[in-house]
Design a protein around this motif. Sequence first.
Motif, PDB file in Angstrom:
ATOM      1  N   CYS A 212       4.166  26.729 -29.242  1.00 48.68           N
ATOM      2  CA  CYS A 212       5.242  26.051 -29.966  1.00 48.68           C
ATOM      3  C   CYS A 212       4.937  24.557 -30.028  1.00 48.68           C
ATOM      4  CB  CYS A 212       6.584  26.279 -29.275  1.00 48.68           C
ATOM      5  SG  CYS A 212       7.099  28.022 -29.243  1.00 48.68           S
ATOM      6  N   ILE A 213       5.118  23.974 -31.212  1.00 42.01           N
ATOM      7  CA  ILE A 213       4.854  22.556 -31.417  1.00 42.01           C
ATOM      8  C   ILE A 213       6.167  21.847 -31.748  1.00 42.01           C
ATOM      9  CG2 ILE A 213       3.552  20.859 -32.739  1.00 42.01           C
ATOM     10  CD1 ILE A 213       1.556  23.042 -33.440  1.00 42.01           C
ATOM     11  N   TYR A 214       6.465  20.812 -30.988  1.00 42.30           N
ATOM     12  CA  TYR A 214       7.667  20.013 -31.223  1.00 42.30           C
ATOM     13  C   TYR A 214       7.253  18.704 -31.888  1.00 42.30           C
ATOM     14  CZ  TYR A 214       9.867  23.217 -27.891  1.00 42.30           C
ATOM     15  OH  TYR A 214      10.333  24.337 -27.247  1.00 42.30           O
ATOM     16  N   THR A 215       7.830  18.408 -33.040  1.00 38.85           N
ATOM     17  CA  THR A 215       7.518  17.196 -33.786  1.00 38.85           C
ATOM     18  C   THR A 215       8.806  16.456 -34.131  1.00 38.85           C
ATOM     19  OG1 THR A 215       7.509  18.485 -35.839  1.00 38.85           O
ATOM     20  CG2 THR A 215       5.384  18.116 -34.768  1.00 38.85           C
ATOM     21  N   PRO A 216       8.751  15.156 -34.440  1.00 38.19           N
ATOM     22  CA  PRO A 216       9.966  14.405 -34.777  1.00 38.19           C
ATOM     23  C   PRO A 216      10.693  15.022 -35.968  1.00 38.19           C
ATOM     24  CG  PRO A 216       8.156  12.908 -34.362  1.00 38.19           C
ATOM     25  CD  PRO A 216       7.563  14.276 -34.386  1.00 38.19           C
ATOM     26  N   GLN A 217      12.002  15.093 -35.841  1.00 40.68           N
ATOM     27  CA  GLN A 217      12.819  15.687 -36.901  1.00 40.68           C
ATOM     28  C   GLN A 217      12.910  14.765 -38.108  1.00 40.68           C
ATOM     29  OE1 GLN A 217      17.119  16.412 -36.073  1.00 40.68           O
ATOM     30  NE2 GLN A 217      16.494  18.552 -36.109  1.00 40.68           N
ATOM     31  N   ASN A 225       0.329  -3.452 -40.576  1.00 41.13           N
ATOM     32  CA  ASN A 225      -0.554  -4.237 -39.704  1.00 41.13           C
ATOM     33  C   ASN A 225      -0.273  -4.054 -38.221  1.00 41.13           C
ATOM     34  OD1 ASN A 225      -1.920  -5.396 -41.915  1.00 41.13           O
ATOM     35  ND2 ASN A 225      -0.358  -7.006 -42.083  1.00 41.13           N
ATOM     36  N   GLN A 226       0.598  -3.119 -37.875  1.00 40.70           N
ATOM     37  CA  GLN A 226       0.889  -2.855 -36.477  1.00 40.70           C
ATOM     38  C   GLN A 226       0.260  -1.509 -36.068  1.00 40.70           C
ATOM     39  OE1 GLN A 226       2.241  -5.012 -34.382  1.00 40.70           O
ATOM     40  NE2 GLN A 226       2.504  -6.521 -36.021  1.00 40.70           N
ATOM     41  N   VAL A 227       0.649  -1.017 -34.912  1.00 45.18           N
ATOM     42  CA  VAL A 227       0.105   0.238 -34.377  1.00 45.18           C
ATOM     43  C   VAL A 227       1.187   1.303 -34.404  1.00 45.18           C
ATOM     44  CG1 VAL A 227      -0.973   1.349 -32.395  1.00 45.18           C
ATOM     45  CG2 VAL A 227      -1.442  -1.049 -32.872  1.00 45.18           C
ATOM     46  N   ALA A 228       0.847   2.466 -34.934  1.00 44.97           N
ATOM     47  CA  ALA A 228       1.789   3.593 -34.961  1.00 44.97           C
ATOM     48  C   ALA A 228       1.321   4.668 -33.992  1.00 44.97           C
ATOM     49  CB  ALA A 228       1.884   4.174 -36.369  1.00 44.97           C
ATOM     50  N   ILE A 229       2.264   5.240 -33.283  1.00 46.28           N
ATOM     51  CA  ILE A 229       1.980   6.375 -32.401  1.00 46.28           C
ATOM     52  C   ILE A 229       2.815   7.548 -32.883  1.00 46.28           C
ATOM     53  CG2 ILE A 229       2.067   7.271 -30.055  1.00 46.28           C
ATOM     54  CD1 ILE A 229       1.730   4.469 -29.026  1.00 46.28           C
ATOM     55  N   ILE A 230       2.158   8.641 -33.211  1.00 45.27           N
ATOM     56  CA  ILE A 230       2.851   9.834 -33.703  1.00 45.27           C
ATOM     57  C   ILE A 230       2.930  10.847 -32.571  1.00 45.27           C
ATOM     58  CG2 ILE A 230       2.841  11.677 -35.400  1.00 45.27           C
ATOM     59  CD1 ILE A 230       1.352   9.897 -37.297  1.00 45.27           C
ATOM     60  N   PRO A 231       4.136  11.100 -32.065  1.00 41.95           N
ATOM     61  CA  PRO A 231       4.269  11.981 -30.904  1.00 41.95           C
ATOM     62  C   PRO A 231       4.293  13.451 -31.299  1.00 41.95           C
ATOM     63  CG  PRO A 231       6.413  11.147 -31.508  1.00 41.95           C
ATOM     64  CD  PRO A 231       5.432  10.535 -32.483  1.00 41.95           C
ATOM     65  N   VAL A 232       3.801  14.280 -30.413  1.00 39.88           N
ATOM     66  CA  VAL A 232       3.851  15.725 -30.600  1.00 39.88           C
ATOM     67  C   VAL A 232       3.873  16.367 -29.219  1.00 39.88           C
ATOM     68  CG1 VAL A 232       1.335  15.878 -30.726  1.00 39.88           C
ATOM     69  CG2 VAL A 232       2.717  17.708 -31.679  1.00 39.88           C
ATOM     70  N   LEU A 297      -6.570   8.789 -29.821  1.00 41.56           N
ATOM     71  CA  LEU A 297      -5.686   9.844 -29.336  1.00 41.56           C
ATOM     72  C   LEU A 297      -5.323   9.593 -27.888  1.00 41.56           C
ATOM     73  CD1 LEU A 297      -4.871  12.518 -30.929  1.00 41.56           C
ATOM     74  CD2 LEU A 297      -6.345  13.704 -29.300  1.00 41.56           C
ATOM     75  N   MET A 298      -4.160  10.107 -27.496  1.00 45.55           N
ATOM     76  CA  MET A 298      -3.775  10.112 -26.090  1.00 45.55           C
ATOM     77  C   MET A 298      -4.060  11.496 -25.516  1.00 45.55           C
ATOM     78  SD  MET A 298      -0.227   7.956 -26.500  1.00 45.55           S
ATOM     79  CE  MET A 298       0.220   8.046 -24.768  1.00 45.55           C
ATOM     80  N   MET A 299      -4.111  11.593 -24.198  1.00 47.48           N
ATOM     81  CA  MET A 299      -4.457  12.856 -23.543  1.00 47.48           C
ATOM     82  C   MET A 299      -3.522  13.990 -23.927  1.00 47.48           C
ATOM     83  SD  MET A 299      -5.528  11.628 -19.702  1.00 47.48           S
ATOM     84  CE  MET A 299      -5.801  13.320 -19.167  1.00 47.48           C
ATOM     85  N   ASN A 300      -2.264  13.659 -24.235  1.00 44.02           N
ATOM     86  CA  ASN A 300      -1.287  14.684 -24.603  1.00 44.02           C
ATOM     87  C   ASN A 300      -1.286  14.968 -26.103  1.00 44.02           C
ATOM     88  OD1 ASN A 300      -0.260  12.248 -25.390  1.00 44.02           O
ATOM     89  ND2 ASN A 300       1.659  12.409 -24.231  1.00 44.02           N
ATOM     90  N   ALA A 301      -2.335  14.514 -26.810  1.00 44.14           N
ATOM     91  CA  ALA A 301      -2.582  14.785 -28.236  1.00 44.14           C
ATOM     92  C   ALA A 301      -1.738  13.929 -29.170  1.00 44.14           C
ATOM     93  CB  ALA A 301      -2.400  16.270 -28.571  1.00 44.14           C
TER      94      ALA A 301
END
Length: 350
Positions: A212-217, A225-232, A297-301
């Motif tokens: 199961c994959i949980y992603t932002p609703q 020009n900034q940094v984005a982190i996309i959580p999953v 990438l971060m360790m938690n993908a």
Amino acid sequence: MGGEGGGRGSKMAAGGRGACFPALLVAWVVCLAQVSAVDVHTPTELSVENGTEAKLPCTFASSEVVSSAASVTWSFQAEGSTTPVAFFYYSNGRAYPGRRFEDRSSWAGDLNKKDASIKIANMQFQDKGTYTCDVKNPPDIVGTPGEINVRVVERGPQGSSETAFLPHPVIFPARFHSPVNNSMLDHLSKLPRKNSCTSNGSSCLSTPSEICIYTPQNHITAAINQVAIIPVEIDATKPNWDFIEVHWHHTKGTNNDFILKYGLRTCSKIKPGQKWWESHCHQFLEVLPAHRWKVSLMMNAWLIIWNVQQNDAGRYQVTVKSNNMKDACSFMELSVTTEHEGSRNPVYYT
């Protein structure tokens, strides 16, 4: 007669030597059979901030009870060098740091818990390279040492772990040294989410999966020009998986929307309360050349996008593959807006 007897004596002597050789061979094989292997586990890559303390994790498995004869040797091979140099030795409760990291290295493990980790304070750019952990627990003295490819990255604004440009992709830890950024990660993990297993329209695949994959609703909104982190969040329900691969795509409707592949192989069994990415695994990260200066990438993908631009907006798809579970897939939207004047936040969300 004497010559004949001498001949018999020579044959007997030769036969005695021939009979002795198999006995020695058997003894040698038995001796080798009593020597077991030590199984050493380390992460493949580790990224640390310049000027901060790094913990080099190393654990091991041994068929023997850990005794006072057990020892740990850490070696370092600088980038461009062909020879590793031992710099830290630990045995019988005492640490013996070598000259290179003498004032900065310290023991952080517990051999009774089969932990051979160390710490190095005040990491510098010249400290990047390959760190090797070698454990001996007599009679278990055979085994392959664990190797960590350590990258030292520049500290960003407010002590963050980000740098605007990276010479190559790295796998970042799931937590940062900066409380500011850890607060941001905590906020990300608490965003309203949709579940690919239960939420209608949140899966890219028609076949149900045990993953199961949980992603932002809602959309993730990042400033240009900034940094984005996309959580999953990935929930692998079966504890006995052998490998997991995570694929990220920026779905533009073209054939070149693939970004990267993150894999974990030959993993140890997940312990109760342990996250899937906290298992001891061989990790690898493959990034398409066009994105190597752009994403990591971060360790938690979780996906990291540096220096966000308008063409980074759109739908991002994450696909998870495993050996004993059906593929899972989900997606999320990234919006990019003009940076607010005076804004110092690397990313903000709606």
